[in-house]
Design an enzyme around this catalytic site. Structure first.
Site, PDB file in Angstrom:
ATOM      1  N   SER A 100     138.346 -10.971  62.878  1.00  0.00           N
ATOM      2  CA  SER A 100     138.925 -11.811  63.656  1.00  0.00           C
ATOM      3  C   SER A 100     140.015 -11.273  64.712  1.00  0.00           C
ATOM      4  CB  SER A 100     139.788 -13.031  62.999  1.00  0.00           C
ATOM      5  OG  SER A 100     140.099 -14.026  63.836  1.00  0.00           O
ATOM      6  N   ASP A 241     141.180 -13.668  70.736  1.00  0.00           N
ATOM      7  CA  ASP A 241     141.218 -12.763  69.507  1.00  0.00           C
ATOM      8  C   ASP A 241     139.764 -12.283  69.562  1.00  0.00           C
ATOM      9  OD1 ASP A 241     139.840 -15.060  68.346  1.00  0.00           O
ATOM     10  OD2 ASP A 241     140.704 -14.469  66.355  1.00  0.00           O
ATOM     11  N   ASP A 243     136.972 -12.557  67.459  1.00  0.00           N
ATOM     12  CA  ASP A 243     136.118 -13.285  67.524  1.00  0.00           C
ATOM     13  C   ASP A 243     136.049 -14.700  68.183  1.00  0.00           C
ATOM     14  OD1 ASP A 243     137.904 -14.417  65.789  1.00  0.00           O
ATOM     15  OD2 ASP A 243     136.278 -15.223  64.107  1.00  0.00           O
ATOM     16  N   ASP A 245     137.658 -17.461  68.603  1.00  0.00           N
ATOM     17  CA  ASP A 245     137.863 -18.997  68.047  1.00  0.00           C
ATOM     18  C   ASP A 245     139.019 -19.144  68.342  1.00  0.00           C
ATOM     19  OD1 ASP A 245     139.105 -17.387  66.217  1.00  0.00           O
ATOM     20  OD2 ASP A 245     138.070 -18.256  64.273  1.00  0.00           O
TER      21      ASP A 245
HETATM   22 MG    MG Z   1     139.451 -15.374  65.029  1.00  0.00          MG
END
Ligand code: MG
Length: 456
Positions: A100, A241, A243, A245
């Site tokens: 992440s 960020d 990844d 999300d």
């Molecule tokens: Mg993330």
């Protein structure tokens, strides 16, 4: 909920994370794959973010899964919400190799349930039990699983998000997208151009070295994005960020939009359209409650962690209660008519729709939100739980909220003290209408803590 959190030994609120070559290595990930495969029968989807250690860890994860007889669909590099979108209803589970927002030397695994949500605490505890006991159900030679590589499936996610908006939503608005060399490079620019934005991009080539900024989209790291927004006269800057999300924004003047204010802006728009509950962790700014309340909606609080937000949303909906949205004050927002996880591209597209639809600049929209002053602090302690228990006892007369740690709600201010899941410390969040009141409440809490056993 706090008890179950404590029952997990390896997994935190967002999966397992560690430094590659130290506590994160193929041996561990192989075990996670074998444990997950032992709990499932069928096809499991696997994906990763752009980290350099991703291919090695994904190979181990897949080996573990296939050895138990489950088949693997390797989706390649994609955002976590894209994997979750693809898993839902089509796979018996999923696993995402990502750390992440953590620095490049980190990596980790998030395990996804068949409904596309992060695996719940009860199942994670079972998975950990198998992992630690090395209790894996290996398949015989003629039932070992197979693998297919399907990097194109991410297109379903791109169409799925873009399809929720009309193609002229952006109305030609110019935006600058900074996916930070993470997996959002593969999706968000495409989605935003499909809904009618004019795009400039920054750090939009996948690179696990994260050469230009850290995966955490911090105000400091987004200075070049802010400069580019001003230089191009763009309506906003959009950053993810590692990844994708989470999404954060820079307004047209190049100023960072604090994430609780971002949450409140999106909540204000959605609460105008629909009445119901907004779900948020107890660490969220009161600004969200004030905005939602002013529009006839309510806020329901959960423990800290997006999975608790997502599960509470599902629980309310199952009980017939309308849910407007969920979110955290870190740029991770959840849209129940889309999917029950944080979705960065959806948040980017929503903000475009809000700004283009209002005809007002982002800075003006954000400026019209109520103001609160928040202070965050950490206190190191070897006995965080005893310290929280001491605070609960001291403030028993105020009937504190014990959803996660201890939260005191006063008329003009509130404070949350909770143990860190990963480090020997307590995190303190204080918020008030004015800076002085926030500082006073923080001072009061610090003083009480200093008198408690376990404070040193
Ligand atoms: Mg993330």
């Amino acid at each position: 909920m706090g008890e179950k959190k404590a029952g997990k030994r390896l997994f935190g609120t967002n999966g397992v994370r560690g430094v590659v070559g130290e506590d994160m290595h193929p041996g561990l990930v192989l075990g996670i794959g074998a444990a997950l495969g032992s709990m499932r029968r069928g096809r499991i989807a696997v994906g990763r973010d752009t980290r350099t250690s991703g291919p090695a860890l994904v190979a181990a994860l897949k080996a573990g899964i296939m050895a138990t007889g489950c088949d693997v669909m390797d989706l390649g590099v994609l955002p976590t919400p894209a994997l979750q979108y693809i898993v839902r209803g089509r796979f018996v589970g999923g696993a995402m190799v990502t750390a992440s927002h953590n620095p490049p030397e980190y990596n980790g695994v998030k395990v996804i349930d068949t409904d596309g949500t992060e695996m719940g605490d009860d199942e994670v505890v079972l998975l950990e039990d198998r992992l630690f006991a090395r209790r894996f159900e290996y398949a015989p030679w003629d039932r070992v699983g197979t693998q297919v590589f399907v990097p194109d499936l991410v297109r379903e996610y791109i169409s799925g998000v873009a399809g929720r908006f009309s193609p002229d939503t952006g109305g030609g608005l110019t935006v600058v997208v900074d996916p930070g060399s993470g997996s959002g490079c593969l999706t968000t620019p495409d989605i935003l151009s499909r809904i009618g934005c004019r795009l400039h991009t920054l750090n939009a080539v996948p690179d696990g070295g994260f050469p230009n900024r850290a995966p955490e989209p911090s105000e400091e790291g987004l200075r070049p994005l802010a400069e580019m927004v001003k230089a191009t006269g763009a309506a906003m800057g959009i950053a993810h960020d590692g990844d994708a999300d989470r999404t954060v924004f820079i307004d047209e003047k190049g100023r960072f939009l604090e994430e609780n204010r971002e949450f409140a802006l999106v909540a204000r728009s959605l609460c105008e359209e629909k009445k119901g509950t907004v779900v948020a962790p107890v660490s969220t700014s009161r600004i969200v409650e004030e905005v939602a309340g002013g529009l006839g909606c309510t806020v329901e609080y959960t423990a800290v962690g997006s999975i608790y937000v997502a599960r509470k949303m599902m629980e309310l909906i199952a009980a017939g209660r309308p849910v407007v949205m969920g979110g955290e004050g870190n740029g991770g927002l959840v849209y129940p008519d889309h999917q029950f996880c944080r979705d960065g591209a959806m948040t980017a597209a929503k903000m475009v729709a809000i700004v283009a639809g209002s005809g007002k600049p982002l800075s003006v929209l954000a400026g019209s939100l109520p103001r609160y002053y928040m202070i965050k602090e950490k206190i190191r302690t070897e006995n965080a739980r005893a310290l929280v228990t001491g605070l609960v006892r001291h403030y028993a007369g105020e009937k504190p909220d014990l959803t996660d740690g201890v939260r005191l709600n006063r008329d003009e201010a509130w404070v949350l003290v909770r143990p860190s899941g990963t480090e020997p410390l307590v995190r303190i969040t204080v918020e008030a209408r004015r800076e002085r009141e926030a500082a006073e409440l923080l001072g009061e809490i610090r003083e009480i803590i200093s008198t408690l056993p376990g404070s040193r």
